[in-house]
Write an enzyme that holds these catalytic residues in place. Structure first.
Site, PDB file in Angstrom:
ATOM      1  CG  HIS A   1      82.934  10.146 180.156  1.00 37.85           C
ATOM      2  ND1 HIS A   1      83.994   9.797 179.101  1.00 37.85           N
ATOM      3  CD2 HIS A   1      81.763   9.808 179.307  1.00 37.85           C
ATOM      4  CE1 HIS A   1      83.555   9.506 177.787  1.00 37.85           C
ATOM      5  NE2 HIS A   1      82.200   9.435 178.153  1.00 37.85           N
TER       6      HIS A   1
ATOM      7  CD  GLN B   1      84.934  12.809 175.126  1.00 39.37           C
ATOM      8  OE1 GLN B   1      84.942  11.560 174.990  1.00 39.37           O
ATOM      9  NE2 GLN B   1      85.436  13.692 174.531  1.00 39.37           N
TER      10      GLN B   1
ATOM     11  NE  ARG C   1      91.157   5.824 172.659  1.00 41.08           N
ATOM     12  CZ  ARG C   1      90.210   6.095 173.714  1.00 41.08           C
ATOM     13  NH1 ARG C   1      90.228   7.296 174.025  1.00 41.08           N
ATOM     14  NH2 ARG C   1      89.341   5.185 174.181  1.00 41.08           N
TER      15      ARG C   1
ATOM     16  CB  CYS D   1      78.957   0.500 201.076  1.00 42.93           C
ATOM     17  SG  CYS D   1      77.657   1.482 201.684  1.00 42.93           S
TER      18      CYS D   1
HETATM   19  P1  NAD Z   1      92.006  10.831 174.182  1.00 42.36           P
HETATM   20  O1  NAD Z   1      93.232  10.489 175.216  1.00 42.36           O
HETATM   21  O2  NAD Z   1      91.317   9.606 173.286  1.00 42.36           O
HETATM   22  O3  NAD Z   1      92.320  12.132 173.137  1.00 42.36           O
HETATM   23  C1  NAD Z   1      93.001  12.944 173.508  1.00 42.36           C
HETATM   24  C2  NAD Z   1      93.268  14.066 172.259  1.00 42.36           C
HETATM   25  O4  NAD Z   1      93.821  15.146 172.629  1.00 42.36           O
HETATM   26  C3  NAD Z   1      94.532  13.125 171.439  1.00 42.36           C
HETATM   27  O5  NAD Z   1      94.080  13.063 170.160  1.00 42.36           O
HETATM   28  C4  NAD Z   1      95.533  13.950 171.680  1.00 42.36           C
HETATM   29  O6  NAD Z   1      96.450  14.090 170.356  1.00 42.36           O
HETATM   30  C5  NAD Z   1      94.801  15.465 171.976  1.00 42.36           C
HETATM   31  N1  NAD Z   1      95.872  16.342 172.713  1.00 42.36           N
HETATM   32  C6  NAD Z   1      96.506  16.177 173.917  1.00 42.36           C
HETATM   33  N2  NAD Z   1      97.054  17.028 174.375  1.00 42.36           N
HETATM   34  C7  NAD Z   1      96.642  18.165 173.375  1.00 42.36           C
HETATM   35  C8  NAD Z   1      97.248  19.530 173.418  1.00 42.36           C
HETATM   36  N3  NAD Z   1      97.940  20.115 174.324  1.00 42.36           N
HETATM   37  N4  NAD Z   1      96.940  20.198 172.337  1.00 42.36           N
HETATM   38  C9  NAD Z   1      96.161  19.716 171.240  1.00 42.36           C
HETATM   39  N5  NAD Z   1      95.793  18.412 171.223  1.00 42.36           N
HETATM   40  C10 NAD Z   1      95.952  17.565 172.385  1.00 42.36           C
HETATM   41  O7  NAD Z   1      90.845  11.485 175.007  1.00 42.36           O
HETATM   42  P2  NAD Z   1      89.203  11.671 174.992  1.00 42.36           P
HETATM   43  O8  NAD Z   1      88.645  11.585 173.465  1.00 42.36           O
HETATM   44  O9  NAD Z   1      88.871  12.513 176.106  1.00 42.36           O
HETATM   45  O10 NAD Z   1      88.904  10.093 175.355  1.00 42.36           O
HETATM   46  C11 NAD Z   1      89.521   9.741 176.507  1.00 42.36           C
HETATM   47  C12 NAD Z   1      88.420   9.120 177.792  1.00 42.36           C
HETATM   48  O11 NAD Z   1      89.372   9.355 178.956  1.00 42.36           O
HETATM   49  C13 NAD Z   1      87.422  10.369 178.114  1.00 42.36           C
HETATM   50  O12 NAD Z   1      86.322   9.474 178.334  1.00 42.36           O
HETATM   51  C14 NAD Z   1      87.816  10.912 179.296  1.00 42.36           C
HETATM   52  O13 NAD Z   1      86.719  10.971 180.262  1.00 42.36           O
HETATM   53  C15 NAD Z   1      88.764  10.058 179.790  1.00 42.36           C
HETATM   54  N6  NAD Z   1      89.994  10.772 180.237  1.00 42.36           N
HETATM   55  C16 NAD Z   1      89.825  11.967 181.060  1.00 42.36           C
HETATM   56  C17 NAD Z   1      90.860  12.574 181.720  1.00 42.36           C
HETATM   57  C18 NAD Z   1      90.747  13.688 182.489  1.00 42.36           C
HETATM   58  O14 NAD Z   1      89.709  13.870 183.145  1.00 42.36           O
HETATM   59  N7  NAD Z   1      91.746  14.894 182.277  1.00 42.36           N
HETATM   60  C19 NAD Z   1      92.314  12.142 181.548  1.00 42.36           C
HETATM   61  C20 NAD Z   1      92.428  10.975 180.716  1.00 42.36           C
HETATM   62  C21 NAD Z   1      91.164  10.140 180.192  1.00 42.36           C
END
Ligand code: NAD
Length: 248
Positions: free
Chosen positions: A118, A100, A35, A151
């Site tokens: 997750h 997450q 997001r 599977c």
């Molecule tokens: P989200 O994408 O909803 O929110 C991420 C937030 O981090 C945003 O508000 C953004 O502004 C902020 N952000 C991004 N980079 C930043 C930085 N360098 N410094 C400061 N702020 C920063 O993520 P969420 O709340 O974790 O929800 C998304 C879902 O998607 C989770 O359930 C997660 O499991 C999954 N997801 C995981 C990964 C991963 O494992 N790396 C990647 C994408 C999504």
């Protein structure tokens, strides 16, 4: 006192701190969030668990995305956000990491007591008999043209061990997360938009149970008003400055 100094003081005093992380902590490792401004949901829509189970077409779409995400995560290394959590754990300020994220970077950084709410994309499982494989083996099958792998034991659909929209949260992990949150003296939410449950309610539980709440996130979150400190700066830079606030 400025916010960073206050943050430093809270961390210095903490003995049962919890770091609660979202996709934002891994963007500096090259993995896009969902997001944020470059987020995946700006261009794609999620595959719901019920659709994955009901439709081959949905499974093909999920694995196409899964292959991209798997290679991105495989190429990624932990950044200062992950690594400084390791240091805060070594110094006894943070006991547990609730994440997450499914990318495994907390483990790669040497974080301990990591609760993956997750799941992980490093293993995959049959959704009928729960036989497991390293995801690398399933990715290899997809890349050879088996676009919705099944599977070999029972014919059930194989899915990464990640929690999709519409899928139940893992009970054991939720219970552990709730317990450590209730015992926390400091709860630091890092890189999460805090809009998806249970991400939205775990920091609320921390605050209600007596912890100080710090939110480090570039964009505003619905819980900012509840927090003791909100830092809307890049995570790596913030964590480096935080470390500078602690005795060497
Ligand atoms: P989200 O994408 O909803 O929110 C991420 C937030 O981090 C945003 O508000 C953004 O502004 C902020 N952000 C991004 N980079 C930043 C930085 N360098 N410094 C400061 N702020 C920063 O993520 P969420 O709340 O974790 O929800 C998304 C879902 O998607 C989770 O359930 C997660 O499991 C999954 N997801 C995981 C990964 C991963 O494992 N790396 C990647 C994408 C999504």
């Amino acid at each position: 006192m400025d916010d960073l100094k206050k943050f430093g003081a809270l961390v210095r005093a903490a003995e049962r701190g919890v770091a609660f992380t979202g996709a934002g902590i891994s963007t500096e490792s090259g993995i896009p969030d969902f997001r944020g401004p470059q987020g995946v949901w700006n261009t794609e829509t999620p595959v719901y668990y019920q659709d994955f189970m009901a439709s081959r077409e949905a499974r093909v779409r999920a694995w196409q995305r899964g292959v991209r995400m798997y290679h991105r995560c495989g190429a990624a290394k932990p950044n200062d956000g992950h690594l400084i959590i390791t240091e805060l754990q070594r110094r006894g300020h943070i006991t547990t990491v609730i994440t997450q994220n499914i990318d495994g970077l907390h483990h790669d950084a040497g974080n301990v007591n990591v609760i993956e709410l997750h799941g992980t994309n490093r293993t995959a499982a049959c959704q009928h008999c729960w036989k497991e494989w390293p995801t690398s083996e399933i990715i290899a099958r997809v890349e050879k043209g088996d676009d919705a792998p099944e599977c070999d034991a029972c014919g059930g659909p194989i899915k990464a061990r990640t929690i999709s929209f519409g899928q139940a949260m893992p009970e054991h992990e939720m219970r552990r997360a709730t317990e450590v949150t209730q015992e926390a003296d400091l709860f630091i939410a890092i890189g999460s938009s805090l809009v998806v449950e249970p991400a939205a309610s775990i920091p609320v539980l921390a605050k209600r149970s007596g912890a100080s709440l710090v939110i480090v996130n570039a964009q505003p979150t619905p819980l900012d008003d509840l927090a003791d400190i909100v830092i809307r700066e890049p995570i790596g830079e913030t964590m480096r400055k935080l470390l500078g606030q602690l005795p060497g």
